[in-house]
Scaffold this active site. Structure first.
Site, PDB file in Angstrom:
ATOM      1  N   SER A  97       0.817  -1.227   0.000  1.00  0.00           N
ATOM      2  CA  SER A  97       0.000   0.000   0.000  1.00  0.00           C
ATOM      3  C   SER A  97       0.843   1.266   0.000  1.00  0.00           C
ATOM      4  O   SER A  97       0.430   2.293   0.525  1.00  0.00           O
ATOM      5  CB  SER A  97      -0.944   0.033   1.212  1.00  0.00           C
ATOM      6  OG  SER A  97      -1.653  -1.173   1.313  1.00  0.00           O
ATOM      7  N   ARG A  98       2.049   1.160  -0.537  1.00  0.00           N
ATOM      8  CA  ARG A  98       2.965   2.314  -0.619  1.00  0.00           C
ATOM      9  C   ARG A  98       3.392   2.839   0.749  1.00  0.00           C
ATOM     10  O   ARG A  98       3.908   3.949   0.854  1.00  0.00           O
ATOM     11  CB  ARG A  98       2.350   3.462  -1.457  1.00  0.00           C
ATOM     12  CG  ARG A  98       2.064   3.064  -2.906  1.00  0.00           C
ATOM     13  CD  ARG A  98       3.371   2.717  -3.627  1.00  0.00           C
ATOM     14  NE  ARG A  98       3.197   2.389  -5.021  1.00  0.00           N
ATOM     15  CZ  ARG A  98       3.192   1.151  -5.538  1.00  0.00           C
ATOM     16  NH1 ARG A  98       3.322   0.096  -4.739  1.00  0.00           N
ATOM     17  NH2 ARG A  98       3.073   0.955  -6.818  1.00  0.00           N
TER      18      ARG A  98
END
Ligand code: FMN
Length: 214
Positions: free
Chosen positions: A192-193
């Site tokens: 999710s970065r």
């Protein structure tokens, strides 16, 4: 093509990094990651690093060079001192090196101050290189324009004859730089970065360690 690039996406899931597991000394942390990457046998030129310098024209410039030694003092690479990078380092010794080991989902960047290593050490390394590489260093006025490839090939052929059976002298403008690190960042890709970024900043003889937002 733009359409395709926008669809390139990857979820990073191979590891994690936090302040409680990193080494107190960033050079040891670097060596640990280097060994892990080496053991994975997945990165073609693990010691290839992007060296960024500030040019005398005001532009930063990055190019790949090979890391040849890591000591407790820092990182050593070899080049031509009169090349574009050599001139930049002479004017602004503050440099940055970065490594991207995609398969490990890791990036390391190191800021530091570059200085020339001793002539003796450069000479010893120069003579440890294959003869063709030694002659290449004599042939090339690195970063200067040349009329054609033939000019270089002819120079090489002449030097091969001239130095046959003899020791090839190291040109005085060729040698190593030691980059003494002042800051490190270890980046581990996460889902999710929300990547892990652990930064080390030199404070006197100590290293301050902190997490950065992704
Ligand atoms: C994989 C790779 C390794 C390289 N290793 C070196 C090196 O160790 N030393 C070097 O001077 N140039 C090396 N080069 C060439 C540099 O990237 C660059 O073209 C050259 O040093 C001239 O840079 P400059 O004009 O900015 O000084 C390497 C290039 C690649 C792609």
């Amino acid at each position: 093509m733009n359409q395709d690039l926008q669809n390139y996406r990857k979820s990073y899931e191979k590891g994690e990094l936090n302040q409680s597991i990193v080494c107190d000394n960033p050079i040891e942390q670097f060596q640990q990651w280097f060994k892990e990457t080496e053991a994975s046998e997945t990165v073609a030129e693990i010691n290839a690093m992007t060296l960024s310098t500030m040019g005398t024209d005001g532009f930063p410039r990055g190019r790949v060079v090979l890391l040849k030694e890591i000591t407790s003092e820092g990182f050593i690479f070899y080049t031509n001192y009169t090349s574009e990078k050599g001139i930049s380092i002479e004017a602004f010794p503050h440099v940055c090196i970065s490594f991207y080991w995609g398969i490990m989902e890791r990036q390391i960047s190191v800021k530091g101050i570059a200085e020339k290593i001793s002539e003796e050490k450069s000479t010893a390394y120069f003579h440890s290189r294959p003869r063709k590489s030694q002659l290449g260093a004599l042939v090339s006025e690195q970063s200067s324009p040349v009329e054609s490839r033939n000019v270089l090939e002819n120079r090489l052929a002449e030097l091969e004859v001239a130095y046959e059976g003899k020791e090839i002298p190291k040109p005085s403008h060729w040698g190593g730089y030691l980059i003494r690190p002042t800051a490190f960042e270890f980046w581990q890709g996460r889902r999710s970065r929300l990547h892990d970024r652990i930064q080390y900043i030199q404070e006197g003889k100590e290293w301050k360690i902190q997490r950065l937002q992704p």
